[in-house]
Design an enzyme around this catalytic site. Structure first.
Site, short mmCIF file in Angstrom:
data_model
loop_
_atom_site.label_atom_id
_atom_site.label_comp_id
_atom_site.label_asym_id
_atom_site.label_seq_id
_atom_site.Cartn_x
_atom_site.Cartn_y
_atom_site.Cartn_z
N HIS A 1 -12.44 -46.94 -25.55
CA HIS A 1 -12.81 -46.16 -26.52
C HIS A 1 -14.36 -46.30 -26.90
O HIS A 1 -14.99 -45.83 -27.82
CB HIS A 1 -12.13 -46.48 -27.78
CG HIS A 1 -11.83 -45.30 -28.92
ND1 HIS A 1 -12.66 -44.56 -29.26
CD2 HIS A 1 -10.74 -45.19 -29.59
CE1 HIS A 1 -12.26 -43.56 -30.05
NE2 HIS A 1 -11.03 -44.15 -30.35
N ASP B 1 -14.32 -40.94 -26.66
CA ASP B 1 -13.86 -40.42 -27.87
C ASP B 1 -12.53 -39.73 -27.53
O ASP B 1 -12.36 -39.05 -26.51
CB ASP B 1 -14.73 -39.76 -28.84
CG ASP B 1 -15.94 -40.50 -29.51
OD1 ASP B 1 -15.78 -41.81 -29.34
OD2 ASP B 1 -17.07 -39.96 -29.59
#
Length: 546
Positions: free
Chosen positions: A519, A523
């Site tokens: 992450h 995204d």
């Protein structure tokens, strides 16, 4: 303090190197492990890794230029540091303590005796750095014992690294006077492995001084520089020692193995004329089928079958507690370390998508109808992934403390299960390969991985990884990211089940794909868009041929 980095010796025959490309420029921040440049040797073009942190202050050899080994390649130090004194020095006057990139490891420095304390002709052999990520090694087997004569080119020991078990070759002649790391023991890179010198030489105190003494002797630096490159060693198990028909090991020189492989000769049938029965080039060249050992007689067959059978597990009565402790291999320890680091440093999340495989199944059948063509569903997933990565390069990225590195080249790593754990051979520039080329390359790499014949350089440089457990009937799973990649794709089995098509319930074939993402770099929407593109390619295979 500024550090001089010299042109490394990246192969056993390398005398000069050419800088193919600089991956950093003057003024860039350098972290330990960053790739500084691509260096072309006499054998291959290899990425050159930094073992220092700081700022790149000077480049001594420009891209496209060639220079001898040990020439001033670069200087790394503190930003704004004055390096005029270092530049004024002659190359020969460069401090001995400065980095020898091909041999240093990411660990605390081990002190060695000064050259003045070494008797004439004595060579200190240290644990070599046989892979780019190796920090320690385990001696699997000693092929020499104390008192044995050693000739340049003899195999001293088999050393287990984090990637493979490899033969370690001597570059010196003399008598093996001392063994510092016993079979089964592990030690950091640069630890005292052995001492070679004239027979009868008094070496008392050298081992102790190695741990407490001062600067490294020239003999150590010479041996290390010669032994460290990954291209200098040969992998064991199949390439370094094949099993003969009676279960004994067959030793052969690298050239003999290469010739035997080209001629399709089984080394177990060749009688070696070298030391300890080692097979030489001439043994293979002079081998004829008639020279092979006579077949085992019927009366001897039962004994042969029994010796080849795996050892039976001990009988454990019901209700009795029983355990077995298996020592962790170096590969298993490194796998555990890296996966734990990946899981606990990179915030993982998983995206799952279901793909219809009916058209892919039809296309594969047509492709494989062409003579000498064999393409698997995994090959199709690899090809589709490579094309999708070109459209979504953020998936093909790496996290760094001060930046995100986006790779516009696609090198897909393919996870392969081996006896000791898991290895990830890499398909360089996968996006430029056809389906049939991918299929051929994957079969070759997977086969050699299982036989421990992969070179460490064939497991480096991946930008994205694929793991497939579909052949085991696993329909869905989540993988841990193979850092420094930012994502890994998990491929499940193709399942026949009822599906809705054009408003009707029909029998269809589907497959689950799960994408694990870091992450920090990817995204959720970016990962989802990549999976949508990947799904389109797989469900419409003709688009992969455009």
């Amino acid at each position: 303090m500024a550090t001089i980095i010299n042109m490394p010796r990246l192969s056993d025959t390398m005398t000069e190197g050419t800088v193919a490309a600089w991956l950093k420029k003057v003024g860039d921040k350098i972290n330990e492990g960053d790739m500084l440049a691509e260096i072309e040797t006499d054998k291959a073009t290899m990425e050159f890794e930094s073992f220092n942190e700081g700022t790149l202050l000077y480049i001594g050899i420009q891209a496209g230029e060639t220079a001898p080994v040990d020439s001033l390649l670069a200087i790394i130090g503190n930003e704004g540091e004055d390096i005029s004194a270092l530049l004024a020095e002659k190359p020969a006057e460069a401090p001995a303590k400065e980095e020898a990139p091909a041999t240093e490891s990411k660990k605390e420095e081990i002190a060695t005796p000064s050259s003045a304390t070494l008797p004439k002709g004595v060579i200190v052999v240290t644990m070599p750095r046989l892979s780019d990520t190796m920090t320690e090694g385990t001696v699997a087997t000693w092929l020499k014992k104390v008192g044995d004569k050693v000739v340049e080119g003899d195999i001293l020991a088999e050393i287990e690294t984090d990637k493979a078990t490899m033969e370690f070759e001597s570059f010196n002649e003399g008598t093996l006077l001392y063994i510092g790391i016993q079979e089964g023991q592990s030690a950091p890179v640069d630890s005292l492995l052995a001492i070679i010198g004239p027979e009868g030489t008094d070496i008392s105190g050298i081992a102790e001084n190695y741990k407490t003494g001062g600067a490294a002797p020239a003999a150590v630096a010479t041996e290390e520089t010669k032994s460290a490159p990954t291209t200098n060693v040969t992998l064991s198990a199949v390439e370094g020692q094949e099993a003969s028909t009676d279960g004994q090991r067959v030793l052969a020189s690298p050239l003999a193995k290469k010739i035997a492989d080209e001629k399709g000769i089984q080394l177990s049938q060749v009688k070696g004329s070298g030391e300890n029965g080692r097979i030489t080039k001439s043994d293979v060249e002079n081998f004829t089928p008639q020279a092979a050992a006579a077949p085992t007689t019927p009366s001897a067959a039962p004994a042969k079958t029994e010796s080849a059978a795996p050892a039976a597990k001990p009988y454990v009565p019901a209700g009795q507690v029983a355990t077995e402790e298996i020592k962790n291999s170096q590969m298993r320890k490194i796998i555990a370390k890296r996966l734990a680091e990946s899981l606990f440093t990179a915030p993982h999340y998983n995206l799952v998508i279901e793909v219809t495989m009916d058209e892919a199944m039809k296309s594969r059948a047509i492709i494989n109808s062409v003579p000498d063509t064999k393409v698997s569903f995994n090959d199709m997933v690899i090809k589709a992934s490579a094309m999708a990565l070109k459209k979504h390069p953020k998936i093909n990225s790496q996290w760094r403390e001060d930046s995100i590195l986006i790779n516009y080249h696609v090198n897909i790593g393919v996870a392969v299960a081996v006896e000791d754990g898991l290895v990830v051979p890499v398909l360089p520039f996968t996006d430029g390969m056809s389906l049939s080329q991918i299929g051929t390359s994957v079969r070759d790499l997977a086969g050699r991985a299982k036989n421990k014949k992969l070179l460490p350089t064939e497991m480096e440089g991946s930008t994205f990884t694929i793991s497939n457990l579909g052949m085991f009937g696993i329909t869905e799973f989540n993988s841990i990211i193979n850092q420094p990649n930012s994502a890994i794709l998990s491929v499940g089995a193709i399942v026949e089940k009822p599906v809705v098509k054009n408003g009707q319930i029909v029998v269809g074939n589907t497959m689950i794909l799960s994408l694990a993402c870091d992450h920090r770099t990817i995204d959720g929407a970016t990962g989802a868009q990549f999976l949508q593109t990947l799904k389109q390619f797989i469900e419409n295979p003709v688009t992969m041929l455009a």
